[in-house]
Design a protein around this motif. Structure first.
Motif, mmCIF file in Angstrom:
data_model
loop_
_atom_site.group_PDB
_atom_site.id
_atom_site.type_symbol
_atom_site.label_atom_id
_atom_site.label_comp_id
_atom_site.label_asym_id
_atom_site.label_seq_id
_atom_site.Cartn_x
_atom_site.Cartn_y
_atom_site.Cartn_z
ATOM 1 N N GLU A 152 0.818 -1.220 0.000
ATOM 2 C CA GLU A 152 0.000 0.000 0.000
ATOM 3 C C GLU A 152 0.849 1.267 0.000
ATOM 4 O OE1 GLU A 152 -3.290 0.453 2.512
ATOM 5 O OE2 GLU A 152 -4.114 -1.533 2.139
ATOM 6 N N HIS A 208 -5.002 4.657 -0.794
ATOM 7 C CA HIS A 208 -5.633 5.324 0.335
ATOM 8 C C HIS A 208 -7.132 5.034 0.331
ATOM 9 C CE1 HIS A 208 -5.861 8.315 -2.970
ATOM 10 N NE2 HIS A 208 -7.038 8.632 -2.445
ATOM 11 N N GLU A 209 -7.706 4.986 1.516
ATOM 12 C CA GLU A 209 -9.122 4.656 1.634
ATOM 13 C C GLU A 209 -9.993 5.826 1.177
ATOM 14 O OE1 GLU A 209 -12.464 3.133 4.885
ATOM 15 O OE2 GLU A 209 -10.349 3.208 5.465
ATOM 16 N N SER A 242 -16.621 3.835 1.377
ATOM 17 C CA SER A 242 -16.521 2.736 2.332
ATOM 18 C C SER A 242 -17.662 2.810 3.341
ATOM 19 C CB SER A 242 -15.175 2.798 3.056
ATOM 20 O OG SER A 242 -14.103 2.740 2.153
ATOM 21 N N ILE A 257 -14.584 -2.019 2.395
ATOM 22 C CA ILE A 257 -13.639 -0.905 2.414
ATOM 23 C C ILE A 257 -13.185 -0.663 0.974
ATOM 24 C CG2 ILE A 257 -11.407 -0.073 3.278
ATOM 25 C CD1 ILE A 257 -11.795 -2.179 5.591
ATOM 26 N N LYS A 280 -10.489 1.317 -1.447
ATOM 27 C CA LYS A 280 -9.240 2.081 -1.534
ATOM 28 C C LYS A 280 -8.989 2.429 -2.999
ATOM 29 C CE LYS A 280 -7.472 0.074 2.686
ATOM 30 N NZ LYS A 280 -6.559 -0.878 3.343
ATOM 31 N N ASP A 283 -11.800 -4.091 -0.544
ATOM 32 C CA ASP A 283 -11.052 -4.593 0.609
ATOM 33 C C ASP A 283 -11.991 -5.020 1.733
ATOM 34 O OD1 ASP A 283 -8.900 -5.293 2.168
ATOM 35 O OD2 ASP A 283 -8.199 -3.240 2.533
#
Length: 269
Positions: A52, A58-59, A64, A78, A80, A95
């Motif tokens: 990552e 990045h989220e 999310s 999630i 990203k 994710d």
């Protein structure tokens, strides 16, 4: 392809995972569309062996936060995002700690398939669709690569059949050479049935091995691309009996012209 919107859903993608037929074409096909004036979005799982920090994932908080129900279990989704710098292409990663945190893609250190690969595939399919719904982005083409993405056509056509965002979308599945030996969990068909999908629609998944996963994918697609020249006779015969356009295998150096022509003349007609 000028102005056309193409959603690419892939099991693997370079530069995030090692180069193989799936990961390489999953990069080249979007690049082709992008360079020909198309709009693209790419989705793949966020496996734990993707670095990552190096790839600057990045989220996306606004995407999310929802839970997806998998076999009567609430599993947090999630999202990203990262960019492939030299192509200026954005990639969305699906994710979930339970399914994707482990430091591997499909198998453990002994080469055994993860026992929950079936649930991971279902979660990935639902996660992609729910995220695209949140983006409110209606693709002209949805192009599926790799067996981990093989549930996407089924779920779009059955579970999300009444979703207007995809009512005009055309599904293309690329079929690659056999990617794993053995079978996924024997109860996969029951987990799909839990989502209200008739077992008769996926009866081949009573034996959830590679060829049967791809049969389900192509059965619910509008077009098929043969992405390998070494498909099994069983899978080739199944595809031959479909009443959808099929692009025969072409090597990578010929793919741009062949894929673009196939999209324009067969898929979007």
């Amino acid at each position: 392809m000028n102005g056309k919107k193409v959603l690419f859903v892939s099991s693997e993608l370079v530069p995030y995972l090692p180069e193989n037929p799936v990961s390489l074409m999953s990069y080249e096909a979007p690049r082709m569309v992008n360079s020909n004036g198309g709009q693209i979005r790419i989705f793949m799982p966020r496996y734990g062996n993707i670095n990552e920090r190096r790839h600057q994932l990045h989220e996306v908080i606004r995407l999310s936060g929802m839970n997806l129900v998998i076999n009567d279990m609430d599993m947090p989704l999630i999202i990203k995002v990262a960019s492939i710098p030299k192509e200026r292409i954005q990639v969305y990663f699906i994710d979930n700690d339970e399914y994707f945190k482990r430091k591997a893609t499909f198998t453990d250190s002994d080469g055994n398939l993860f026992p929950d690969n079936d649930e991971r595939a279902i979660f990935f399919a639902k996660g992609v669709v729910e995220t695209v719904k949140k983006l409110n982005w209606s693709p002209d083409i949805i192009h599926v690569h790799g067996w981990m993405a093989s549930m996407v056509p089924l779920y779009l056509r059955k579970y999300y059949a009444d979703e207007p965002l995809f009512s005009e979308s055309r599904i293309v599945t690329s079929v690659y050479g056999k990617d794993f030996e053995g079978e996924l969990d024997a109860t996969m068909i029951d987990k799909i049935a839990f989502d209200g999908i008739d077992k008769e629609e996926v009866s081949v998944l009573s034996k959830p091995e590679y060829n049967n996963l791809l049969k389900v994918a192509v059965d619910h697609s509008d077009a098929v691309i043969l992405a390998a020249d070494d498909l099994s006779d069983d899978l080739k015969s199944h595809i031959d009996n479909l009443s959808v356009p099929v692009l025969p295998y072409v090597p990578l150096q010929e793919a741009e012209e062949a894929y673009t022509n196939f999209y324009n003349t067969e898929v979007l007609k």
